[in-house]
Design a protein around this motif. Sequence first.
Motif, mmCIF file in Angstrom:
data_model
loop_
_atom_site.group_PDB
_atom_site.id
_atom_site.type_symbol
_atom_site.label_atom_id
_atom_site.label_comp_id
_atom_site.label_asym_id
_atom_site.label_seq_id
_atom_site.Cartn_x
_atom_site.Cartn_y
_atom_site.Cartn_z
ATOM 1 N N VAL A 265 -7.626 -33.394 -25.400
ATOM 2 C CA VAL A 265 -8.300 -32.367 -24.709
ATOM 3 C C VAL A 265 -9.435 -31.997 -25.752
ATOM 4 N N GLN A 266 -9.599 -32.936 -27.187
ATOM 5 C CA GLN A 266 -10.639 -32.410 -28.025
ATOM 6 C C GLN A 266 -11.889 -32.605 -27.433
ATOM 7 N N SER A 268 -13.189 -32.320 -24.645
ATOM 8 C CA SER A 268 -13.611 -31.376 -23.587
ATOM 9 C C SER A 268 -14.880 -30.685 -23.555
ATOM 10 N N LEU A 269 -15.039 -30.334 -24.705
ATOM 11 C CA LEU A 269 -16.538 -29.309 -24.933
ATOM 12 C C LEU A 269 -17.349 -30.251 -26.018
ATOM 13 N N GLY A 270 -17.199 -31.338 -26.146
ATOM 14 C CA GLY A 270 -18.036 -32.219 -26.970
ATOM 15 C C GLY A 270 -19.126 -33.006 -26.101
ATOM 16 N N ALA A 271 -19.570 -33.889 -26.788
ATOM 17 C CA ALA A 271 -20.876 -34.615 -26.094
ATOM 18 C C ALA A 271 -20.050 -35.226 -24.844
ATOM 19 N N THR A 274 -17.853 -38.567 -25.474
ATOM 20 C CA THR A 274 -16.583 -38.802 -26.311
ATOM 21 C C THR A 274 -15.229 -39.049 -25.428
ATOM 22 N N GLN A 278 -12.673 -42.260 -25.894
ATOM 23 C CA GLN A 278 -11.355 -42.024 -26.392
ATOM 24 C C GLN A 278 -10.589 -42.861 -25.302
ATOM 25 N N VAL A 331 -14.509 -32.993 -12.659
ATOM 26 C CA VAL A 331 -14.639 -31.512 -12.962
ATOM 27 C C VAL A 331 -15.701 -31.106 -13.800
ATOM 28 N N ALA A 332 -15.911 -31.897 -14.780
ATOM 29 C CA ALA A 332 -16.948 -31.639 -15.599
ATOM 30 C C ALA A 332 -18.671 -31.612 -14.962
ATOM 31 N N ALA A 335 -18.979 -28.654 -12.837
ATOM 32 C CA ALA A 335 -19.162 -27.565 -13.820
ATOM 33 C C ALA A 335 -20.468 -27.665 -13.840
ATOM 34 N N ARG A 336 -21.307 -28.930 -13.837
ATOM 35 C CA ARG A 336 -22.862 -28.814 -14.134
ATOM 36 C C ARG A 336 -23.720 -28.352 -13.065
ATOM 37 N N HIS A 352 -10.171 -28.437 -16.056
ATOM 38 C CA HIS A 352 -10.766 -29.499 -16.873
ATOM 39 C C HIS A 352 -9.562 -29.846 -17.920
ATOM 40 N N ALA A 353 -9.394 -28.745 -18.631
ATOM 41 C CA ALA A 353 -8.387 -28.757 -19.840
ATOM 42 C C ALA A 353 -7.116 -29.210 -19.341
#
Lengths: 380, 380
Positions: A265-266, A268-271, A274, A278, A331-332, A335-336, A352-353
């Motif tokens: 989940v790390q 999730s709000l990064g670039a 990422t 991963q 989902v991301a 969200a845009r 998303h999470a």
Amino acid sequence: MAHQQLPDRLPSQRSHTPPGRPGGSSPADNGDTGTSTSMNAEPYDATPPGGGTAGEVLTRYLHERAAAFLRGLSLRGENEAEADALLRGSARRIGGVLHIYGPLTDPGWAEPLRAELGWLTTTLGREPQYAARLARLLDALRRLSVSVEEQEAVTVGGPPPPAPSGGGPLALGAARAGALLERQLTLARTRAHSASLQAMGSARFHALADAIAVLVSDVPLAPAAAAPAASVMPPLAAQAYRLLADAAAALPLHRAAHPYNADAVQASLGADLTADLQDAPWHQVRILLRLSRYAAEVSRPEGDAADRQRLADAATVLGRHRAAAESASAVATAARTPRIAPATAYALGVLHADQRHEVEAARFAFSRLWQPAVPGPRGQ
Amino acid sequence: MAHQQLPDRLPSQRSHTPPGRPGGSSPADNGDTGTSTSMNAEPYDATPPGGGTAGEVLTRYLHERAAAFLRGLSLRGENEAEADALLRGSARRIGGVLHIYGPLTDPGWAEPLRAELGWLTTTLGREPQYAARLARLLDALRRLSVSVEEQEAVTVGGPPPPAPSGGGPLALGAARAGALLERQLTLARTRAHSASLQAMGSARFHALADAIAVLVSDVPLAPAAAAPAASVMPPLAAQAYRLLADAAAALPLHRAAHPYNADAVQASLGADLTADLQDAPWHQVRILLRLSRYAAEVSRPEGDAADRQRLADAATVLGRHRAAAESASAVATAARTPRIAPATAYALGVLHADQRHEVEAARFAFSRLWQPAVPGPRGQ
């Protein structure tokens, strides 16, 4: 058309859906994860590799898959989804086996064929992927909106729960997020469907189908294929497995085996990249796992039922990993969408999470499944 | 003032922060979870209950806690946070012990005192709770914005990572969500601080402090307290433990022991009360656990170090459970702020789900910690 002349000796040609259905995926399987259990349980009627030359064993396998491919083709008018699953499943297997047992076939023939098979499976795979992704996300939204008690009431056969917990801004956001995802993924699915239809009508596809039809009667072998199957096939299958084992060993399995490590989940709000970075090594292992499973389908060493089951389970888990990762990124993307309501965006964030946690859960399951068998200090 | 006259026989009165600091929480402990490990490790200089009447043992314990309370009071001008932690820690212990060993004291005196102690701990607890919640959420946002690789670079002492992954709408949303939470929780904290100051200056508080000062010299005991401690105290402590064990057994521990069961996140988009209903039994166990720990501090049966450690660990885990649950609901509240940007709402959604997963992780940890000791078919 040439690709509809099935050879006489294939008994399964007589019915469209023979009980054993060799080589095809079940319709429920979207043909994407390669985890159809019927594939593992299916009786495999080739003699083990000990019984002939490598060329004979390989030819027998490719014949069957090619016949399944052509059967899928003829089924298309009746049941498109099932037909496509059959086409994808056999195309993937033929391509994979040509890759693993590459030294046994004419490379000048096998390489271009593999590329075309890759194109086909990718093209046909998109529509069911979008469908599965939408179903997965709507299921997750339902799960996130309904309390445990309500779900249990449903499970024990009580009356259906009231529509998602009687409203409130959060429930409204969830409903809107669902509608947004439905709109976006249905559009993507429709486009993928058109692309599939276009591909199936193209000259490129007809050339591929003709090449597969040739495969039913004749496989262009390399000189190495004249050796006994028992001496040349197991080393090639072992090599495929070694690539898998190495790639799996390079995964952060030790960390993934700790539940709730919150790694997935790390990002999730990064670039945006990422998560992809991963996830990529895990997706790679999924592909190598599939190749190893196909290799085993052909060369089939004795007494490996448990091992095959383990590979099948691992493939299921990594299929879930990929589905969750791709759902999270859908989902991301949603969200845009400009001008969405904050409540919708909030629900998409929760979703998303949630999907990233499913990614983490799949990694946990894989590491538990895989680690005991990893050679090294732990296994000794 | 009466409540600053400490009895002579308390050696720790000489310095403000004596090494053993009996009865107080460490300043790092926000005094809320009752899990200060220094409390467990601290040498306890009361003779074991075998050595006197129940009244003597209880009086000795209450004397020390009351002295700690008064010490906290005199420390307030110098270090407010530490002083408040000391006040809260001793008030909670006095209240808890008066509850558990209720039959040993005069109920007409103990009941109103307990109510006042409850008021004080609640009032003083709010400010550090808001501070801890904000720190927790900002930490989580950082974790969600920075990739694993970047975090590892920090851990191995590399250069600090660039500000959250070079922007992008998601990172911007995370930054805004952080600013929103900071604004809201800082405001709440400031209000809580004013309320604390007001409470400390009130006649109500002065009456309570006087009652505590009386406790330093004299505890109004019931006739039952004349019995030997060894015969009356352990049954009362056992009763507290039985309530705890029963409440813990009623939790869905079996389900919680399966990692990634996704139970805790289910309520995220449901009606607002769903999460509260789901969390309440766990919070209740946290409180019963604290009472059992206080009971053990007083009556202290021999050879229970492992058991005490288990209770302390369980308390830590349930403290995390509560912190995560309350942080998640603070995030949900922030998400209802009118006119926030969708990117902010999205980040809050991710953060909410993340905190609900922390709730689930804490339940998992608790069930792993607790289940082996649960009496029943598993333990037999």
